[in-house]
Design an enzyme around this catalytic site. Structure first.
Site, PDB file in Angstrom:
ATOM      1  N   GLU A  84       0.884  -1.170   0.000  1.00 15.67           N
ATOM      2  CA  GLU A  84       0.000   0.000   0.000  1.00 15.67           C
ATOM      3  C   GLU A  84       0.919   1.215   0.000  1.00 15.67           C
ATOM      4  O   GLU A  84       1.652   1.444   0.955  1.00 15.67           O
ATOM      5  CB  GLU A  84      -0.915  -0.025   1.226  1.00 15.67           C
ATOM      6  N   CYS A  97      -3.334   7.476   4.577  1.00 16.39           N
ATOM      7  CA  CYS A  97      -3.221   7.196   3.149  1.00 16.39           C
ATOM      8  C   CYS A  97      -4.550   7.378   2.429  1.00 16.39           C
ATOM      9  O   CYS A  97      -4.584   7.637   1.230  1.00 16.39           O
ATOM     10  CB  CYS A  97      -2.704   5.781   2.942  1.00 16.39           C
TER      11      CYS A  97
END
Length: 424
Positions: free
Chosen positions: A192, A226
């Site tokens: 990620e 994020c």
């Protein structure tokens, strides 16, 4: 923290190779606490005050090798772990969930001290998600099944989903991990790598609700997320009102000690991140964005940054292209569906996106056109353990959470057996 726990289902020996555990200052290997082989220690500071909290052992290559050797031993034929019933593995995960639940207050306090996260967020969001994730995958332990396949000829074929083996995880520097995996032996990696997520607000939405969701979708965890909806696209006819309400919400945020009730924004994680955010804020000012509020440090002696809102942001500005990872909201104007889809997708990232509209046709059209691994309609950051987490393009590869995550930690083995069908 919760995103990583799926690996405990299939490779619980990783529990033995955790290099850092927030409950102690030593390294936890093979069910025992150890000092690092190098003897080096890493200082841990409270970002809200700068005070030294403790020093933790700094693991090195030798420590990692020991942890991996210990974990591999759990996969040997005849080992207690390999012989354990799958249902019993599920019970162990649920027991761990019980322990996290028992120590939830302590863990949330440690998280607030260590990272500056608001205590209530750590307690009600992070720790709750951790418990739910453990229980979810505890339920999967005895439900991972293969298939029987009708192949040609006198054969019986079935598949097994087997654990890939020892897994390790490093939270940051995903791109470096990807490169290292490619340069060595093509190890499987789940990555990620961040995002610059579009949040699209149409004029037919519930305006006040959209403002609130866009605000929380950006300022959650001081913007250090994020999933942050950092590119807010607002339809032209409601743009000025949206900007006005957003700036007002940002100005009303209470900054301070994350352990104190009523505080809703803590400090940034460290000096490096603090400096990066301020540098990007300055770039927004220089490149012509309108600073609606904030724009600088909150206190000269700490790592707090004022909640910042920019309007009249254009796609070519650095604040519109780079992941800021801080409390900086950028609000952009758009005029048509096709225009905003094109602009929203004009990024190397593709982690998440939001759409606010009361028109279901528009919601379905836009959500299907957006290049993102997760799209929220009339909500933002609506995470759940059952739903896959991950992104498109440079936001990474693979998925965590939900049933999809099981694919990342298993190999599919096909077994074919010759079967005689002749009458005796």
């Amino acid at each position: 923290m919760a995103y990583s726990l799926v690996r405990f289902l299939l490779t619980p020996s990783v529990l033995l190779l955790c290099l850092y555990v927030i409950w102690g200052e030593q390294i936890f290997i093979d069910n025992e606490w150890h000092e690092s082989c190098s003897g080096r220690k890493m200082p841990v500071h409270n970002p809200a005050t700068g005070d030294l909290l403790c020093e933790v052992e700094e693991a090195d290559t030798e420590d990692v090798d020991k942890a991996v050797q210990s974990a591999r031993a759990a996969f040997q034929l005849g080992s207690p772990w390999r012989c354990m019933d799958a249902s019993d593995r599920g019970l162990l995960l649920n027991r761990l969930a019980d322990l996290v639940e028992r120590d939830r207050l302590r863990l949330a306090t440690l998280e607030a001290l260590d990272s500056g996260k608001i205590f209530l967020m750590a307690y009600f969001v992070d720790l709750m998600a951790t418990v739910k994730t453990l229980r979810y995958y505890g339920g999967w332990a005895d439900k991972i099944q293969g298939k029987t396949i009708p192949v040609d000829g006198e054969y019986f074929t079935y598949t097994r989903h087997e654990p890939i083996g020892v897994c390790g995880q490093i939270i940051p520097v995903g791109k470096l991990i990807q490169k290292a995996a490619g340069d060595s032996n093509l190890k499987r990696v789940t990555l990620e790598l961040g995002g610059k997520n579009p949040n699209i607000v149409f004029a037919d939405c519930d305006l006040e609700y959209a403002v609130e969701q866009a605000h929380s979708g950006l300022f959650f965890n001081q913007g250090q997320c994020c999933l942050a909806g950092s590119r807010v696209f607002v339809e032209d006819s409601i743009y000025e009102e949206f900007v006005c309400r957003s700036a007002e919400k940002a100005r009303n945020k209470v900054l301070g000690n994350p352990l104190v009730p009523g505080v809703d924004q803590g400090p940034q994680i460290d000096q490096k991140q603090f400096d990066k955010i301020l540098e990007l804020i300055e770039s927004g000012k220089k490149e012509g964005a309108t600073l609606e509020c904030g724009g600088g440090p909150w206190d000269r002696n700490s790592l707090f940054i004022q909640p910042t809102v920019f309007s009249n942001v254009t796609d070519d500005m650095r604040i519109a292209k780079e992941e800021i990872f801080g409390p900086v909201q950028q609000i952009m104007r758009f005029r048509s569906v096709n225009e905003v889809i094109q602009r929203a997708n004009a990024t190397h990232y593709g982690l998440a996106a939001g759409v606010f509209t009361n028109d279901i046709d528009k919601a379905l059209t836009v959500s299907s056109a957006l290049q993102a691994g997760m799209v929220w309609v009339n909500c933002y950051n609506a995470m759940s353990t059952q739903c896959p987490f991950g992104g498109f393009k440079m936001s990474g590869n693979g998925r965590e959470l939900g049933e999809y995550a099981l694919q990342e930690y298993t190999e599919v083995k096909a077994v074919t057996i010759k079967v005689s069908q002749k009458n005796s």
